[in-house]
Motif scaffolding. Structure first.
Motif, PDB file in Angstrom:
ATOM      1  N   ALA A  80       0.826  -1.208   0.000  1.00  0.00           N
ATOM      2  CA  ALA A  80       0.000   0.000   0.000  1.00  0.00           C
ATOM      3  C   ALA A  80       0.858   1.255   0.000  1.00  0.00           C
ATOM      4  O   ALA A  80       0.547   2.239  -0.686  1.00  0.00           O
ATOM      5  CB  ALA A  80      -0.930  -0.011   1.207  1.00  0.00           C
ATOM      6  N   MET A  81       1.954   1.244   0.755  1.00  0.00           N
ATOM      7  CA  MET A  81       2.840   2.426   0.774  1.00  0.00           C
ATOM      8  C   MET A  81       3.464   2.654  -0.597  1.00  0.00           C
ATOM      9  O   MET A  81       3.559   3.797  -1.071  1.00  0.00           O
ATOM     10  CB  MET A  81       3.918   2.237   1.843  1.00  0.00           C
ATOM     11  CG  MET A  81       3.410   2.398   3.274  1.00  0.00           C
ATOM     12  SD  MET A  81       4.748   2.439   4.491  1.00  0.00           S
ATOM     13  CE  MET A  81       5.168   0.710   4.592  1.00  0.00           C
ATOM     14  N   ARG A  82       3.912   1.580  -1.228  1.00  0.00           N
ATOM     15  CA  ARG A  82       4.499   1.747  -2.571  1.00  0.00           C
ATOM     16  C   ARG A  82       3.456   2.265  -3.561  1.00  0.00           C
ATOM     17  O   ARG A  82       3.751   3.114  -4.414  1.00  0.00           O
ATOM     18  CB  ARG A  82       5.051   0.401  -3.060  1.00  0.00           C
ATOM     19  CG  ARG A  82       6.343  -0.007  -2.380  1.00  0.00           C
ATOM     20  CD  ARG A  82       7.016  -1.152  -3.140  1.00  0.00           C
ATOM     21  NE  ARG A  82       8.294  -1.483  -2.553  1.00  0.00           N
ATOM     22  CZ  ARG A  82       8.490  -2.434  -1.645  1.00  0.00           C
ATOM     23  NH1 ARG A  82       7.457  -3.161  -1.234  1.00  0.00           N
ATOM     24  NH2 ARG A  82       9.685  -2.676  -1.158  1.00  0.00           N
ATOM     25  N   ALA A  83       2.230   1.747  -3.454  1.00  0.00           N
ATOM     26  CA  ALA A  83       1.181   2.215  -4.361  1.00  0.00           C
ATOM     27  C   ALA A  83       0.897   3.696  -4.139  1.00  0.00           C
ATOM     28  O   ALA A  83       0.700   4.450  -5.101  1.00  0.00           O
ATOM     29  CB  ALA A  83      -0.086   1.389  -4.154  1.00  0.00           C
TER      30      ALA A  83
ATOM     31  N   GLY B 229       3.647  10.077  -7.936  1.00  0.00           N
ATOM     32  CA  GLY B 229       4.834  10.346  -8.748  1.00  0.00           C
ATOM     33  C   GLY B 229       6.139  10.157  -8.012  1.00  0.00           C
ATOM     34  O   GLY B 229       7.174  10.654  -8.460  1.00  0.00           O
ATOM     35  N   GLY B 230       6.132   9.449  -6.887  1.00  0.00           N
ATOM     36  CA  GLY B 230       7.345   9.251  -6.106  1.00  0.00           C
ATOM     37  C   GLY B 230       7.753   7.801  -6.050  1.00  0.00           C
ATOM     38  O   GLY B 230       7.359   6.980  -6.884  1.00  0.00           O
ATOM     39  N   GLU B 231       8.566   7.474  -5.067  1.00  0.00           N
ATOM     40  CA  GLU B 231       9.035   6.107  -4.903  1.00  0.00           C
ATOM     41  C   GLU B 231       9.210   5.821  -3.425  1.00  0.00           C
ATOM     42  O   GLU B 231       9.325   6.730  -2.594  1.00  0.00           O
ATOM     43  CB  GLU B 231      10.363   5.901  -5.641  1.00  0.00           C
ATOM     44  CG  GLU B 231      11.498   6.772  -5.121  1.00  0.00           C
ATOM     45  CD  GLU B 231      12.821   6.507  -5.819  1.00  0.00           C
ATOM     46  OE1 GLU B 231      12.872   5.542  -6.597  1.00  0.00           O
ATOM     47  OE2 GLU B 231      13.788   7.241  -5.566  1.00  0.00           O
ATOM     48  N   LEU B 232       9.243   4.539  -3.108  1.00  0.00           N
ATOM     49  CA  LEU B 232       9.433   4.100  -1.730  1.00  0.00           C
ATOM     50  C   LEU B 232      10.553   3.073  -1.711  1.00  0.00           C
ATOM     51  O   LEU B 232      10.558   2.140  -2.512  1.00  0.00           O
ATOM     52  CB  LEU B 232       8.152   3.487  -1.166  1.00  0.00           C
ATOM     53  CG  LEU B 232       8.248   3.098   0.312  1.00  0.00           C
ATOM     54  CD1 LEU B 232       7.417   4.045   1.164  1.00  0.00           C
ATOM     55  CD2 LEU B 232       7.786   1.676   0.537  1.00  0.00           C
ATOM     56  N   VAL B 233      11.506   3.271  -0.788  1.00  0.00           N
ATOM     57  CA  VAL B 233      12.661   2.383  -0.652  1.00  0.00           C
ATOM     58  C   VAL B 233      12.656   1.834   0.759  1.00  0.00           C
ATOM     59  O   VAL B 233      12.476   2.580   1.733  1.00  0.00           O
ATOM     60  CB  VAL B 233      13.978   3.128  -0.940  1.00  0.00           C
ATOM     61  CG1 VAL B 233      15.166   2.207  -0.746  1.00  0.00           C
ATOM     62  CG2 VAL B 233      13.969   3.702  -2.354  1.00  0.00           C
ATOM     63  N   VAL B 234      12.834   0.522   0.866  1.00  0.00           N
ATOM     64  CA  VAL B 234      12.901  -0.151   2.167  1.00  0.00           C
ATOM     65  C   VAL B 234      14.265  -0.810   2.285  1.00  0.00           C
ATOM     66  O   VAL B 234      14.654  -1.604   1.423  1.00  0.00           O
ATOM     67  CB  VAL B 234      11.777  -1.206   2.313  1.00  0.00           C
ATOM     68  CG1 VAL B 234      11.878  -1.910   3.658  1.00  0.00           C
ATOM     69  CG2 VAL B 234      10.418  -0.559   2.151  1.00  0.00           C
ATOM     70  N   GLU B 235      14.999  -0.467   3.361  1.00  0.00           N
ATOM     71  CA  GLU B 235      16.292  -1.074   3.640  1.00  0.00           C
ATOM     72  C   GLU B 235      16.211  -1.733   5.002  1.00  0.00           C
ATOM     73  O   GLU B 235      15.874  -1.084   6.006  1.00  0.00           O
ATOM     74  CB  GLU B 235      17.401  -0.020   3.620  1.00  0.00           C
ATOM     75  CG  GLU B 235      17.588   0.639   2.254  1.00  0.00           C
ATOM     76  CD  GLU B 235      18.708   1.679   2.282  1.00  0.00           C
ATOM     77  OE1 GLU B 235      19.312   1.854   3.358  1.00  0.00           O
ATOM     78  OE2 GLU B 235      18.950   2.301   1.238  1.00  0.00           O
TER      79      GLU B 235
END
Length: 485
Positions: free
Chosen positions: A384-387, A393-399
């Motif tokens: 849901a966060m990535r969607a 128009g952005g992006e989500l990165v998980v490390e």
């Protein structure tokens, strides 16, 4: 020419598999033409005996017989004649016509309506030879009666046959084109119906996904907060009734806020935390409510000069923050959670970056189960966060890694920067009291050390992302120039 004549199967009879329907007016005109020509032939035989080679009454009998046989076709068609009737009826009419032609030269006129009858009832491979034979019989019969064979004697029947063939085949071509057009219209109508159904299904799926995201980011997170607050109240009893009452009060306020959220996302309104408030203040309140549960400690800070955001982007940042913070509270088993909102006033691409970092147990991002397949039926948070990030128009990165904590970074585009103002220093709002400088080292000092490490890590990650974007933007024009060269 009657459209109701029985149609034989192609393998059993020479009739066409499917005849083009003939309008009622054309059928009526053909029947009328046959009746008039037969009546004219009989009348001329009675009034002008020179046009016949037999007794006039034999001519009249032959004309009546031909007309009677011709009339049997439409009658048999109305009653559902057999397949054999389609074959023998035109053959019987043609045979009666040949007898009439042998008695009187005026019988040649009936060749023209016979052309239409044969072309309509028989398949083309049989109809064309029948028309040719009928034309030859008409020319030969007329020549035999007149004892001459002139150009007009030959051209007349041949021209009539050509006109009949052109008319019938042209009509069939028009009918086939009309049927093809009708099929195309039906296919287009069916396709439009399927497209409308697909659009409705897509709309239902989009609305379902929206509601799922809203429920996960609001109601589910609120219920988790209420559960944590009630557990904290249970632990505080009976030793500290005041603290327990405070936790219960926080749980009640959270329930009221979730009720308001539910009403608003049903009507697709903006989150209530953003009404009359800035995004920074909304995130501060979110962290304060989470920190009120007691464990883990939750801190919030900002960096840079605030930039204007679209309303949808502000809502996306808040929802991502709610989801990331809820995941850290429920799953990370962390001691510290730090949320940072950074404004990047890049002239080419201003951005806002939300970082949520915890020192919990971590996980392997590539080993997560698909949403809904985990034992507890969850797993929708990261999807849901990535969607949400992609929709803005952005992006989500998980490390993350086992035992090394988790860092969630959401980068969304901001609007054009505001006019330059004195930049406010980066501020951090610790939600727990800071110890005195000479206080012994403890959880608070560990929290500051954790915040410093995570802040440095976040800054390094942001610089790395910006440098990668600059290199990519510079490389694309060079590749384009090389390809042009």
């Amino acid at each position: 020419m009657n459209a109701q004549h029985p149609t034989p199967a192609p393998a059993a009879a020479p009739g066409p598999a499917r005849r083009a329907p003939v309008p009622r007016a054309l059928r009526g005109c053909l029947h009328l033409l046959v009746a008039l020509l037969l009546a004219l032939t009989a009348a001329r035989a009675l009034t002008d005996t020179s046009s016949t080679r037999a007794d006039p009454w034999l001519v009249v009998l032959a004309a009546v017989t031909t007309g009677g046989l011709y009339a049997l076709g439409p009658l048999a068609g109305r009653r559902g004649g057999s397949r054999a009737a389609v074959l023998w009826w035109p053959a019987a009419v043609t045979a009666a016509w040949l007898v009439l032609l042998a008695f009187a030269q005026d019988g040649v006129w009936l060749a023209f309506p016979l052309f239409f009858l044969q072309l309509h009832l028989l398949a083309p491979r049989f109809a064309l030879p029948a028309v040719a034979a009928t034309t030859a019989a008409a020319v030969a019969g007329f020549g035999w009666h007149t004892h001459t064979l002139s150009v007009g004697t030959v051209v007349g029947p041949v021209l009539g046959a050509a006109v009949a063939v052109a008319f019938v085949f042209g009509y069939r071509a028009l009918h086939r084109e009309s049927e093809q057009r009708q099929r195309l219209i039906e296919e287009l109508t069916a396709t439009r119906g399927e497209l409308a159904a697909a659009e409705r299904a897509a709309g239902v799926a989009a609305e379902r996904e929206r509601l799922a995201r809203e429920i996960h980011d609001t109601l589910a997170q609120g219920l988790s907060s209420i559960q944590l607050l009630l557990r904290a109240a249970e632990r505080a009893l009976p030793a500290d009734p005041g603290a327990a009452a405070g936790h219960v009060q926080h749980a009640r306020v959270t329930a009221v806020q979730n009720l308001t959220e539910a009403r608003r996302f049903v009507h697709e309104l903006s989150p209530p935390d953003l009404e009359g408030s800035s995004l920074t203040a909304a995130l501060e309140r979110l962290c304060a409510r989470a920190d009120a549960t007691g464990e883990p400690a939750v801190g919030f800070s900002t960096s840079g000069t605030p930039l204007p955001l679209a309303t949808a982007s502000e809502a996306a940042v808040l929802r991502i923050a709610q989801s990331a913070l809820g995941n850290a509270l429920r799953h990370a088993k962390a001691r510290q959670v730090r949320m940072t909102l950074s404004w990047m006033p890049d002239p080419d691409r201003p951005e806002v970056v939300l970082d949520v970092v915890d020192d919990g147990r971590g996980f392997r991002p590539d080993a997560l189960p698909r949403p809904g397949t985990s034992p507890d039926g969850g797993g929708f948070g990261l999807a849901a966060m990535r969607a949400r990030a992609r929709a803005s128009g952005g992006e989500l990165v998980v490390e993350s890694a086992p035992g090394a904590g988790t860092a969630v970074a959401a980068t969304l585009p901001a609007l054009a920067p505001r006019p330059a103002t004195p930049e406010e220093p980066a501020r951090e709002r610790p939600t727990s009291a800071a110890p005195a400088p000479d206080a012994p080292q403890g959880p608070a000092s560990e929290g500051r050390e954790f915040a410093g490490q995570q802040g440095a890590h976040r800054a390094e990650r942001g610089q790395r992302r910006r440098a990668e974007r600059v290199r990519r933007e510079r490389r694309e024009p060079q590749e384009g120039e090389a390809s042009d060269g």
